[in-house]
Scaffold this active site. Sequence first.
Site, PDB file in Angstrom:
ATOM      1  N   ASN A 150     -63.403  52.703 119.704  1.00 21.94           N
ATOM      2  CA  ASN A 150     -62.509  51.584 119.993  1.00 21.94           C
ATOM      3  C   ASN A 150     -63.362  50.414 120.488  1.00 21.94           C
ATOM      4  O   ASN A 150     -63.837  50.426 121.625  1.00 21.94           O
ATOM      5  CB  ASN A 150     -61.486  52.001 121.061  1.00 21.94           C
ATOM      6  CG  ASN A 150     -60.617  50.838 121.492  1.00 21.94           C
ATOM      7  OD1 ASN A 150     -60.579  49.791 120.834  1.00 21.94           O
ATOM      8  ND2 ASN A 150     -59.913  50.998 122.609  1.00 21.94           N
TER       9      ASN A 150
ATOM     10  N   LYS B  26     -62.397  47.440 121.032  1.00 29.82           N
ATOM     11  CA  LYS B  26     -61.622  46.459 121.816  1.00 29.82           C
ATOM     12  C   LYS B  26     -61.895  45.036 121.291  1.00 29.82           C
ATOM     13  O   LYS B  26     -62.123  44.878 120.103  1.00 29.82           O
ATOM     14  CB  LYS B  26     -61.955  46.569 123.306  1.00 29.82           C
ATOM     15  CG  LYS B  26     -61.897  48.002 123.805  1.00 29.82           C
ATOM     16  CD  LYS B  26     -61.949  48.103 125.285  1.00 29.82           C
ATOM     17  CE  LYS B  26     -62.040  49.571 125.675  1.00 29.82           C
ATOM     18  NZ  LYS B  26     -61.463  49.840 126.966  1.00 29.82           N
TER      19      LYS B  26
ATOM     20  N   HIS C   4     -52.188  51.829 123.484  1.00 27.90           N
ATOM     21  CA  HIS C   4     -53.355  51.820 124.379  1.00 27.90           C
ATOM     22  C   HIS C   4     -52.931  51.248 125.736  1.00 27.90           C
ATOM     23  O   HIS C   4     -52.137  50.302 125.800  1.00 27.90           O
ATOM     24  CB  HIS C   4     -54.491  50.981 123.778  1.00 27.90           C
ATOM     25  CG  HIS C   4     -55.787  51.186 124.492  1.00 27.90           C
ATOM     26  ND1 HIS C   4     -56.054  50.574 125.700  1.00 27.90           N
ATOM     27  CD2 HIS C   4     -56.862  51.954 124.216  1.00 27.90           C
ATOM     28  CE1 HIS C   4     -57.251  50.958 126.117  1.00 27.90           C
ATOM     29  NE2 HIS C   4     -57.766  51.799 125.231  1.00 27.90           N
TER      30      HIS C   4
ATOM     31  N   GLU D 114     -54.264  49.296 127.720  1.00 28.94           N
ATOM     32  CA  GLU D 114     -54.474  47.852 127.912  1.00 28.94           C
ATOM     33  C   GLU D 114     -53.301  47.059 127.332  1.00 28.94           C
ATOM     34  O   GLU D 114     -52.982  45.972 127.805  1.00 28.94           O
ATOM     35  CB  GLU D 114     -55.821  47.427 127.298  1.00 28.94           C
ATOM     36  CG  GLU D 114     -56.978  47.851 128.197  1.00 28.94           C
ATOM     37  CD  GLU D 114     -58.290  48.130 127.487  1.00 28.94           C
ATOM     38  OE1 GLU D 114     -58.441  47.756 126.313  1.00 28.94           O
ATOM     39  OE2 GLU D 114     -59.160  48.764 128.125  1.00 28.94           O
TER      40      GLU D 114
ATOM     41  N   GLU E 214     -55.641  59.426 127.637  1.00 28.19           N
ATOM     42  CA  GLU E 214     -56.578  58.526 128.306  1.00 28.19           C
ATOM     43  C   GLU E 214     -56.062  58.184 129.703  1.00 28.19           C
ATOM     44  O   GLU E 214     -55.253  57.245 129.860  1.00 28.19           O
ATOM     45  CB  GLU E 214     -56.723  57.223 127.508  1.00 28.19           C
ATOM     46  CG  GLU E 214     -57.260  57.407 126.106  1.00 28.19           C
ATOM     47  CD  GLU E 214     -57.958  56.162 125.611  1.00 28.19           C
ATOM     48  OE1 GLU E 214     -59.151  56.256 125.312  1.00 28.19           O
ATOM     49  OE2 GLU E 214     -57.334  55.098 125.559  1.00 28.19           O
TER      50      GLU E 214
ATOM     51  N   GLY F  15     -63.178  52.828 131.345  1.00 28.34           N
ATOM     52  CA  GLY F  15     -64.147  51.811 131.765  1.00 28.34           C
ATOM     53  C   GLY F  15     -64.645  51.941 133.191  1.00 28.34           C
ATOM     54  O   GLY F  15     -65.297  51.030 133.704  1.00 28.34           O
TER      55      GLY F  15
ATOM     56  N   SER G 178     -64.286  56.648 129.539  1.00 27.65           N
ATOM     57  CA  SER G 178     -65.677  56.679 130.017  1.00 27.65           C
ATOM     58  C   SER G 178     -66.550  57.758 129.381  1.00 27.65           C
ATOM     59  O   SER G 178     -67.498  58.232 130.023  1.00 27.65           O
ATOM     60  CB  SER G 178     -65.712  56.825 131.539  1.00 27.65           C
ATOM     61  OG  SER G 178     -65.156  55.676 132.153  1.00 27.65           O
TER      62      SER G 178
ATOM     63  N   GLY H 150     -64.671  54.027 124.038  1.00 33.43           N
ATOM     64  CA  GLY H 150     -64.660  52.568 124.130  1.00 33.43           C
ATOM     65  C   GLY H 150     -66.074  52.030 124.223  1.00 33.43           C
ATOM     66  O   GLY H 150     -66.810  51.982 123.236  1.00 33.43           O
ATOM     67  N   GLY H 151     -66.463  51.667 125.437  1.00 34.03           N
ATOM     68  CA  GLY H 151     -67.766  51.028 125.689  1.00 34.03           C
ATOM     69  C   GLY H 151     -68.934  51.628 124.919  1.00 34.03           C
ATOM     70  O   GLY H 151     -69.665  50.900 124.227  1.00 34.03           O
TER      71      GLY H 151
HETATM   72  C1  PEP Z   1     -60.699  53.091 125.642  1.00 34.15           C
HETATM   73  O1  PEP Z   1     -60.501  51.940 125.983  1.00 34.15           O
HETATM   74  O2  PEP Z   1     -59.993  53.627 124.784  1.00 34.15           O
HETATM   75  C2  PEP Z   1     -61.795  53.814 126.279  1.00 34.15           C
HETATM   76  C3  PEP Z   1     -61.823  55.109 126.208  1.00 34.15           C
HETATM   77  O3  PEP Z   1     -62.735  53.034 126.912  1.00 34.15           O
HETATM   78  P1  PEP Z   1     -64.068  53.538 127.671  1.00 34.15           P
HETATM   79  O4  PEP Z   1     -64.697  54.613 126.830  1.00 34.15           O
HETATM   80  O5  PEP Z   1     -64.915  52.309 127.744  1.00 34.15           O
HETATM   81  O6  PEP Z   1     -63.632  54.039 129.001  1.00 34.15           O
END
Ligand code: PEP
Length: 245
Positions: free
Chosen positions: A11, A13, A100, A102, A169, A175, A206, A227-228
């Site tokens: 992802n 973002k 999601h 967010e 999640e 994050g 994360s 994500g990141g």
């Molecule tokens: C996400 O936003 O779906 C996510 C899992 O982000 P991160 O891995 O950065 O925590």
Amino acid sequence: MTNKYMYFIANWKMFGGLNSLNSLHKVAKFYKKFHKSKFAKIIYCPPNTLIRPMFKKLVNSRIDVGAQNCHENESFGAFTGSVNPRMLKSVGAKYVIIGHSENRQSGEKNKLINSKIKSSLNSNLKVILCIGETLKEKRKKITKKILSLQIKAGLKNIRNKKNIIIAYEPIWSIGTGIIPKTNELLDTINFIKKNNKKLKVLYGGSVNPKNIQTLKSINNIDGFLIGGASQNPKKFIDIIKKTYN
Ligand code: PEP
């Protein structure tokens, strides 16, 4: 976990320009060999602006492309700034992330999420439904209640669930670098699966090349939403490799 079919969903973002696609060949090259011996599925969900160019870059790579959200209308309409699932499908998306946190935090409710899922499925997109509790809800010990509600309302009146994947999640983990305790995560994933037989359940929050060593030991997880770390091809490849080590 070595022989299990696992999903690795990136992802991105609201990150990335055309130049971010330059390093994708590294992941494609890695996967070309890797997929022959391991049951790993890679899906990239970039911003909408990159779906088409990414799709073209990844042709013949077996890596799929998805979107991060969509409008609930199946057809065209006067909805400034929005993109519907059919439009996403037409530029190469096979999947779409819905719900999601967010987007939930910016006002998306379960009813809207349910409409989005229905029109995505009608448009032949596969859906990754995100669910998760806030830290406050976790502290109140109502995680299971929240997750049940999000799944029940999100999948209301959807009989055929074969094109739906759940991504658990926890919001407090996204994050932050913090992941749930192993026994808690095992228990939560079991709970989701018990009530939703046959659905694949992924973990997101994360995930990185270090904590994957712990996460991979939780044997009821069907993959990861990342994500990141997914924006860095080296880290992303590392996570995939380590999952099977
Ligand atoms: C996400 O936003 O779906 C996510 C899992 O982000 P991160 O891995 O950065 O925590």
